[in-house]
Design a protein around this motif. Structure first.
Motif, mmCIF file in Angstrom:
data_model
loop_
_atom_site.group_PDB
_atom_site.id
_atom_site.type_symbol
_atom_site.label_atom_id
_atom_site.label_comp_id
_atom_site.label_asym_id
_atom_site.label_seq_id
_atom_site.Cartn_x
_atom_site.Cartn_y
_atom_site.Cartn_z
ATOM 1 N N ASP A 49 0.830 -1.205 0.000
ATOM 2 C CA ASP A 49 0.000 0.000 0.000
ATOM 3 C C ASP A 49 0.867 1.259 0.000
ATOM 4 N N ARG A 50 1.923 1.249 0.801
ATOM 5 C CA ARG A 50 2.813 2.414 0.858
ATOM 6 C C ARG A 50 3.546 2.602 -0.467
ATOM 7 N N ILE A 51 3.951 1.505 -1.091
ATOM 8 C CA ILE A 51 4.610 1.599 -2.396
ATOM 9 C C ILE A 51 3.642 2.160 -3.433
ATOM 10 N N ASN A 52 2.396 1.671 -3.444
ATOM 11 C CA ASN A 52 1.393 2.183 -4.386
ATOM 12 C C ASN A 52 1.178 3.676 -4.203
ATOM 13 N N ASP A 53 1.127 4.144 -2.955
ATOM 14 C CA ASP A 53 0.957 5.575 -2.690
ATOM 15 C C ASP A 53 2.141 6.370 -3.232
ATOM 16 N N GLU A 54 3.335 5.841 -3.038
ATOM 17 C CA GLU A 54 4.530 6.535 -3.535
ATOM 18 C C GLU A 54 4.543 6.581 -5.059
ATOM 19 N N VAL A 55 4.114 5.499 -5.703
ATOM 20 C CA VAL A 55 4.045 5.470 -7.173
ATOM 21 C C VAL A 55 3.076 6.545 -7.668
ATOM 22 N N ARG A 56 1.925 6.667 -7.018
ATOM 23 C CA ARG A 56 0.943 7.681 -7.421
ATOM 24 C C ARG A 56 1.518 9.091 -7.322
ATOM 25 N N VAL A 57 2.267 9.353 -6.254
ATOM 26 C CA VAL A 57 2.884 10.669 -6.081
ATOM 27 C C VAL A 57 3.899 10.927 -7.188
ATOM 28 N N ILE A 58 4.713 9.939 -7.498
ATOM 29 C CA ILE A 58 5.728 10.085 -8.545
ATOM 30 C C ILE A 58 5.068 10.332 -9.896
ATOM 31 N N LEU A 59 4.056 9.531 -10.224
ATOM 32 C CA LEU A 59 3.407 9.680 -11.528
ATOM 33 C C LEU A 59 2.632 10.987 -11.628
ATOM 34 N N GLU A 60 2.115 11.469 -10.522
ATOM 35 C CA GLU A 60 1.417 12.758 -10.536
ATOM 36 C C GLU A 60 2.379 13.877 -10.896
ATOM 37 N N ALA A 61 3.628 13.783 -10.413
ATOM 38 C CA ALA A 61 4.641 14.789 -10.711
ATOM 39 C C ALA A 61 5.010 14.786 -12.193
ATOM 40 N N PHE A 62 4.904 13.642 -12.838
ATOM 41 C CA PHE A 62 5.277 13.531 -14.254
ATOM 42 C C PHE A 62 4.058 13.432 -15.172
ATOM 43 N N GLN A 63 2.908 13.794 -14.676
ATOM 44 C CA GLN A 63 1.662 13.666 -15.426
ATOM 45 C C GLN A 63 1.695 14.424 -16.755
ATOM 46 N N ASP A 64 2.182 15.641 -16.742
ATOM 47 C CA ASP A 64 2.224 16.434 -17.978
ATOM 48 C C ASP A 64 3.174 15.822 -19.005
ATOM 49 N N ASP A 65 4.340 15.376 -18.551
ATOM 50 C CA ASP A 65 5.298 14.745 -19.462
ATOM 51 C C ASP A 65 4.716 13.459 -20.054
ATOM 52 N N MET A 66 4.012 12.713 -19.241
ATOM 53 C CA MET A 66 3.412 11.473 -19.722
ATOM 54 C C MET A 66 2.350 11.769 -20.784
ATOM 55 N N ARG A 67 1.582 12.810 -20.563
ATOM 56 C CA ARG A 67 0.551 13.177 -21.544
ATOM 57 C C ARG A 67 1.186 13.589 -22.875
ATOM 58 N N LYS A 68 2.260 14.356 -22.798
ATOM 59 C CA LYS A 68 2.943 14.820 -24.005
ATOM 60 C C LYS A 68 3.543 13.667 -24.808
ATOM 61 N N THR A 69 4.080 12.692 -24.100
ATOM 62 C CA THR A 69 4.727 11.582 -24.800
ATOM 63 C C THR A 69 3.770 10.439 -25.104
ATOM 64 N N GLY A 70 2.566 10.494 -24.546
ATOM 65 C CA GLY A 70 1.573 9.453 -24.800
ATOM 66 C C GLY A 70 1.811 8.190 -24.009
ATOM 67 N N ALA A 71 2.496 8.318 -22.879
ATOM 68 C CA ALA A 71 2.777 7.148 -22.039
ATOM 69 C C ALA A 71 1.500 6.671 -21.358
ATOM 70 N N SER A 72 1.362 5.378 -21.252
ATOM 71 C CA SER A 72 0.200 4.763 -20.622
ATOM 72 C C SER A 72 0.370 4.779 -19.101
ATOM 73 N N TYR A 73 -0.641 5.296 -18.388
ATOM 74 C CA TYR A 73 -0.573 5.364 -16.929
ATOM 75 C C TYR A 73 -0.436 3.971 -16.305
ATOM 76 N N PRO A 74 -1.280 3.007 -16.698
ATOM 77 C CA PRO A 74 -1.138 1.669 -16.088
ATOM 78 C C PRO A 74 0.233 1.034 -16.335
ATOM 79 N N GLU A 75 0.755 1.231 -17.530
ATOM 80 C CA GLU A 75 2.065 0.671 -17.859
ATOM 81 C C GLU A 75 3.163 1.333 -17.015
#
Length: 92
Positions: A49-75
Motif C-alpha cells: 500500500d505504501r509503495i502504491n501511494d509513492e508510485v501515485r505521487v511520482i506519476l502525478e509529478a510527471f503527469q504532464d510529461d506522460m501526456r505529451k509523450t503518450g505514455a500509458s498510466y497503467p504501464e
C-alpha cells in the motif's frame, strides 16, 4: 492491505501459540508478544500500500510529461512499482 487488522491479529496469536507449543520461543507475557508480532505483520503487509501511494505521487509529478509523450498510466504504474519494489527489496 488485503487482510483486516482483526485477521492479522488472529494470525499473530496463532503464530505465537504454535511457536510456543513447539518450544521455539518462550515468553512470560504472551499478550505483549502477540501484539508485537501483529504490529510487525501489519507493517509488512501494508508495504505494498505504501509503495502504491509513492508510485501515485511520482506519476502525478510527471503527469504532464506522460501526456505529451503518450505514455500509458497503467504501464508506467507497473514499471515504477517494480522499480520501487526492487529499491525496497520487497517481494510483492
Amino acid at each position: 492491505m488485503i487482510f483486516s487488522k482483526e485477521y492479522v491479529g488472529y494470525l499473530a496469536r496463532q503464530t505465537v501459540k504454535q511457536l510456543m507449543a513447539e518450544k521455539m520461543i518462550h515468553s512470560e507475557k504472551p499478550a505483549v508478544l502477540n501484539e508485537r508480532v501483529a504490529e510487525g505483520m501489519i507493517e509488512e503487509l501494508s508495504l505494498e500500500d505504501r509503495i502504491n501511494d509513492e508510485v501515485r505521487v511520482i506519476l502525478e509529478a510527471f503527469q504532464d510529461d506522460m501526456r505529451k509523450t503518450g505514455a500509458s498510466y497503467p504501464e508506467m504504474f507497473k514499471k515504477v512499482k517494480a522499480e520501487l519494489a526492487r529499491k525496497y527489496k520487497a517481494v510483492l
